[in-house]
Design a protein around this motif. Sequence first.
Motif, mmCIF file in Angstrom:
data_model
loop_
_atom_site.group_PDB
_atom_site.id
_atom_site.type_symbol
_atom_site.label_atom_id
_atom_site.label_comp_id
_atom_site.label_asym_id
_atom_site.label_seq_id
_atom_site.Cartn_x
_atom_site.Cartn_y
_atom_site.Cartn_z
ATOM 1 N N ASP A 124 14.956 -49.714 60.878
ATOM 2 C CA ASP A 124 15.237 -51.208 61.217
ATOM 3 C C ASP A 124 13.801 -52.015 60.339
ATOM 4 O O ASP A 124 14.165 -53.156 60.707
ATOM 5 N N GLY A 125 12.802 -51.523 60.765
ATOM 6 C CA GLY A 125 11.442 -51.859 60.783
ATOM 7 C C GLY A 125 10.248 -50.790 60.155
ATOM 8 O O GLY A 125 10.503 -50.083 60.531
ATOM 9 N N GLU A 126 8.990 -51.916 60.390
ATOM 10 C CA GLU A 126 8.208 -50.875 60.429
ATOM 11 C C GLU A 126 6.437 -51.367 61.293
ATOM 12 O O GLU A 126 6.769 -53.034 62.069
ATOM 13 N N MET A 127 5.399 -50.567 61.713
ATOM 14 C CA MET A 127 4.443 -50.884 62.128
ATOM 15 C C MET A 127 3.412 -50.455 61.533
ATOM 16 O O MET A 127 2.973 -48.900 60.888
ATOM 17 N N LYS A 128 2.658 -51.529 62.318
ATOM 18 C CA LYS A 128 1.591 -50.229 62.064
ATOM 19 C C LYS A 128 -0.034 -50.732 63.156
ATOM 20 O O LYS A 128 0.764 -51.249 63.253
ATOM 21 N N VAL A 129 -0.109 -49.242 63.572
ATOM 22 C CA VAL A 129 -1.051 -49.278 64.360
ATOM 23 C C VAL A 129 -2.099 -48.888 64.491
ATOM 24 O O VAL A 129 -3.033 -47.683 63.538
ATOM 25 N N TRP A 130 -3.169 -49.599 65.322
ATOM 26 C CA TRP A 130 -4.499 -49.458 64.978
ATOM 27 C C TRP A 130 -5.261 -48.264 65.698
ATOM 28 O O TRP A 130 -4.195 -48.358 67.158
ATOM 29 N N LEU A 131 -5.875 -47.580 65.912
ATOM 30 C CA LEU A 131 -6.165 -46.397 66.583
ATOM 31 C C LEU A 131 -7.671 -46.306 67.108
ATOM 32 O O LEU A 131 -7.815 -45.596 67.981
ATOM 33 N N GLU A 132 -8.606 -46.750 66.772
ATOM 34 C CA GLU A 132 -9.590 -47.189 67.333
ATOM 35 C C GLU A 132 -10.228 -48.341 67.228
ATOM 36 O O GLU A 132 -9.065 -49.393 66.107
#
Length: 77
Positions: A30-38
């Motif tokens: 369906d799509g994509e995502m980028k997630v910060w961990l800090e």
Amino acid sequence: MPTVFVQGQYRFYFFSREESRRHIHVSSSDGEMKVWLEPEITVAKVINLSEKEVNKILEIVKSRKEEIDEFWKKHFS
């Protein structure tokens, strides 16, 4: 682009040559995502994912953060 893990329809992975701030990429059909961990887990970017999917992905990242951090350390050290 090493895969950290796959959960359901989501693939969680890193790009090998990107910024040094810890983060993880997630993709699905369906799509994509980028997630910060800090300094804390937050959304960096979303492409074509519903709010429900975003929340689901964030819950997965929170529940598996230790595993993600360990993979990051091994991959980038």
